[in-house]
Design an enzyme around this catalytic site. Sequence first.
Site, PDB file in Angstrom:
ATOM      1  N   HIS A  87       4.853  40.784 -10.864  1.00  0.00           N
ATOM      2  CA  HIS A  87       5.871  40.560  -9.835  1.00  0.00           C
ATOM      3  C   HIS A  87       5.241  40.359  -8.463  1.00  0.00           C
ATOM      4  CE1 HIS A  87       8.537  41.903 -12.919  1.00  0.00           C
ATOM      5  NE2 HIS A  87       8.076  43.133 -12.894  1.00  0.00           N
ATOM      6  N   HIS A 113      11.495  39.999 -15.615  1.00  0.00           N
ATOM      7  CA  HIS A 113      10.496  40.304 -16.635  1.00  0.00           C
ATOM      8  C   HIS A 113      10.454  39.217 -17.686  1.00  0.00           C
ATOM      9  CE1 HIS A 113      11.307  44.221 -14.879  1.00  0.00           C
ATOM     10  NE2 HIS A 113      10.064  44.465 -15.156  1.00  0.00           N
TER      11      HIS A 113
END
Lengths: 333, 333, 214, 214
Positions: free
Chosen positions: A57, A219
């Site tokens: 991320h 994700h």
Amino acid sequence: MKKLINDPRAVVGETLEGFGLAHRDLVEVHLDPAYITRAGGAMPGKVGVVSGGGSGHEPLHAGYVGQGMLDAAVPGAVFTSPTPDQIIPATQAANGGAGVVHIVKNYTGDVLNFETAAELCAAEGIDVRTVLVNDDVAVEDSLYTAGRRGVAGTVLVEKMAGAAAERGDSLDAVEAIGRRVVQNVRSMGLALAPCTVPHVGKPSFELGEDEIEIGVGIHGEPGRRRAGLEPADALTDHLLEPVLDDLGLAPGQRALLVVNGMGGTPLSELYIVFRRAAQLLAERGVAVERSLVGNYVTALEMQGCSVTVLRLDDELTELWDAPVNTPALRWGV
Amino acid sequence: MKKLINDPRAVVGETLEGFGLAHRDLVEVHLDPAYITRAGGAMPGKVGVVSGGGSGHEPLHAGYVGQGMLDAAVPGAVFTSPTPDQIIPATQAANGGAGVVHIVKNYTGDVLNFETAAELCAAEGIDVRTVLVNDDVAVEDSLYTAGRRGVAGTVLVEKMAGAAAERGDSLDAVEAIGRRVVQNVRSMGLALAPCTVPHVGKPSFELGEDEIEIGVGIHGEPGRRRAGLEPADALTDHLLEPVLDDLGLAPGQRALLVVNGMGGTPLSELYIVFRRAAQLLAERGVAVERSLVGNYVTALEMQGCSVTVLRLDDELTELWDAPVNTPALRWGV
Amino acid sequence: MTELDAAWADRWLRECARVLAARREELIDLDRAIGDGDHGENMDRGFQAVVEKLDEGPSGSVAAALKLAATMLMSKVGGAAGPLYGTAFLRASVAVGERDALDGPTVEAMLAAARDGVVARGKAEPGDKTMVDAWAPAVDAAGRAGDGEAALAAAASAAEAGALATKPLVARKGRASYLGERSAGHLDPGAVSTSYILRAAVTAAVSEISAGAE
Amino acid sequence: MTELDAAWADRWLRECARVLAARREELIDLDRAIGDGDHGENMDRGFQAVVEKLDEGPSGSVAAALKLAATMLMSKVGGAAGPLYGTAFLRASVAVGERDALDGPTVEAMLAAARDGVVARGKAEPGDKTMVDAWAPAVDAAGRAGDGEAALAAAASAAEAGALATKPLVARKGRASYLGERSAGHLDPGAVSTSYILRAAVTAAVSEISAGAE
Ligand SMILES: Nc1ncnc2c1ncn2[C@@H]1O[C@H](COP(=O)(O)OP(=O)(O)O)[C@@H](O)[C@H]1O
Ligand SMILES: Nc1ncnc2c1ncn2[C@@H]1O[C@H](COP(=O)(O)OP(=O)(O)O)[C@@H](O)[C@H]1O
Ligand SMILES: [Mg+2]
Ligand SMILES: [Mg+2]
Ligand SMILES: [Mg+2]
Ligand SMILES: [Mg+2]
């Protein structure tokens, strides 16, 4: 799978090494177990602010370590929450004696691992509070799910809790600020193209030529529904309307608007989305007083974006404007 | 073609609108003809610094308008240089009476359009100097080509010339700083995957599963040669070695190292490249004293990166460290 | 018949590592469908670490082996599965206590403790489409079986059936729950990995040599 | 036979717009191969702007039409082609001067001025694989022809041959030069667009009605 990597299993470690070399002035990188601390270490008397989660991320979370934001960050494997043996030393390193706030995105894995670490830290005498971030309105918040996910709103929680800690707020106060941000922030995202986790080697989901995932997470997980590609303005409305409705943002209220890239989307497209989002907020009588456009909470090279709205008040605005000096967010210093 | 856009022909205008809304405090956006100026307008007595080029390289150039960097930026159509009717008003707006420096990437189109604009501005009494950026070592610099292209080194020229202008340097001095940066900066890039220009609708080139383009430019144009995919460390060496050789960087010298993303590459991969680049520089006895890792000069959603090295001296270091307050680069303020 | 002793426990863990490495891709694909695609990698990474630890020397007792697994899984797996399996093995270790070898009732007690650990941490109920849907029937089946080995075999078969039965369910816990109705029609990866772990216990018991030789 | 007068000049520009719109994709693909893929879009955008301007009213003279084209191309095309074609049309306009209609020698003078403008700006020589490889033979052929229409026809054919002959060349100017040897084997997009522009001049002369009707 085409990536600028060496060994898929070495991605997180090598990223951290490069990150540490590039930002020596701001952070210190620890490799085994992996965590990142603010250069100079814990500040006596200051509440420590720690966050973490799966890698992939970037710049979240390591990119937000530094003055006015995080004291430590804990990166897990790609898209996998970190483990207590990383969270514990990070928490210890961030503790200046005034306690530590864990900012945790609401995923079962993150929650369980931070919970375990917090218990063990508490047993050692560190007062640990947890602020769970669950800003994603794409996921129903019901008794029958694991609740809402934490997505791009996390950056705002980290910034404002970090600023509160930096100005000397107590542990209770920093925790309260974190919760106030969580209460006032909502997000929703979409993907035009999936991402590929290095150790998996294939795309996280498949999309047709004209298909997109609405309500996608960060994700590479599939979103809430698959839909057809539409013009950016319509897509922006699909993201922003549920966000505003859920937040109950009333005319005359003030907002911080984030258009966040998922990693593989050009900045120009994010500005096109921002343009429409700002228009829609103006139509609803909401003043966009602060904003952020760019890749702040990504999902590797996923193409897509998310829209985040935070209801601002005077104190949150002040905490947003407060000096911050991290690899990924910097102003006022 | 999957993009977060409305009308392919409206991409540049809508991007600018969003950009203007997001950065009202820093910039002013003019739409017809399109150019961007620093909020507050020209500063009397300060040398104006103006750059521009095709769109699609965001945050270049508009993202670098603001205190300590550009006074104005001129965006062309995607990957197409802007026209004199845009460059002229931008130059006029940037002129505080002390003359204007044009920072131009060395492409025939940019050179010709800025040249025409400069002539017309000169006829109006504005002293315009041009600094040509040609840092790309992938392209042979010979009498038989249009010379080397300007790529990511442009950001360094803009930053340092902008800082020189901001501290009150004369037109001659700002021009000289720009040229000094150009003389001391070299870059080279590669692509793992091409980009798609909105109004073209198909990828700029085709690559096989395991193929990459070495020496790629920032316009989706094919690179110097096609090669097989290799680990990131080897690829980094392929980019950095020609850069260092061409620059003739000697042991004991100091460097600014930029690992720039082409737009679609995750930040984590850029750090992996940075890690190896920093290692190689250390092996060669060069101290990396400043660095930048991220998407600074992009080619839409192209996947890949470039490596840029600038030989630092005390003055250039000071100009790099000087305060800058733009949408895409900010410190010291 | 094999003793379910310390050597068996070590073989069990090694067999888990072997099976989960072999099933890595399959578990990744199951998790890609309704999760984030890391379960196979997570379990493989965790049990490789367990084996590395075992390679430093035999654990010495069933409880020590289970505790070793708990510690390594907790610190190497991450995600939801790490703390869940970590807690499961930790509680199992406590339940086994100082016993040299397990019989039917202690196998049942061990599995029940593991299940309770998973439930305590994850708060999932049977039917929520999680690994609980493998652990819960396994415990029940072990209770109805005879000696230790039979209890393990019954548990493994029941876990397999439980894992297969997750297919039509709509997830109500974990990452798959975000998919809502779209989670139906896929096996739960954690339930499947639980069934592999329990089957590995049987393999370690019946084939002392092949599993121990690795 | 048609007069090469102001009306012809306006028809020429409209025919350029029609042809370049029709050839947009082709020019894009030629430019994708050895450049950045924008040439078709650039030329289309530029000549649409020319037509929009013409729609405000006829330009009144050949020189005015050419100047109008120069201004619009300069301000709307961008890239390398914008200033090059802009200069070409500007110089052509000056060369035509106040003449009401063109004959053979003035056609040649107009094309020579255009070529010289391109060379003055771009510094390319014949053989560098640029639009000069279409302009240069066009001027030579126009000089050898008879009346104005014949001069245009000869120029267009020579430009076409010149454009085709760029295929084996290695580019030494413009963006294609960055490709080095890899630029060989492809037509130069600017030389091709030049040949379309010159062919449009012929079409406008021979088919007064069809081209003028648009
Ligand atoms: N609350 C829970 N209780 C029991 N098991 C759960 C719970 N949440 C998730 N799981 C199990 O964890 C598995 C996913 O593990 P894994 O993919 O490793 O972690 P993550 O979901 O964090 O990526 C699921 O298939 C499910 O069996
Ligand atoms: N120096 C030059 N002299 C003459 N023609 C040139 C020169 N440089 C480029 N060109 C022409 O311009 C064409 C490319 O135009 P275009 O694609 O619109 O601009 P850009 O190269 O800026 O993208 C080339 O095919 C070539 O014919
Ligand atoms: Mg995970
Ligand atoms: Mg171009
Ligand atoms: Mg998972
Ligand atoms: Mg081109």
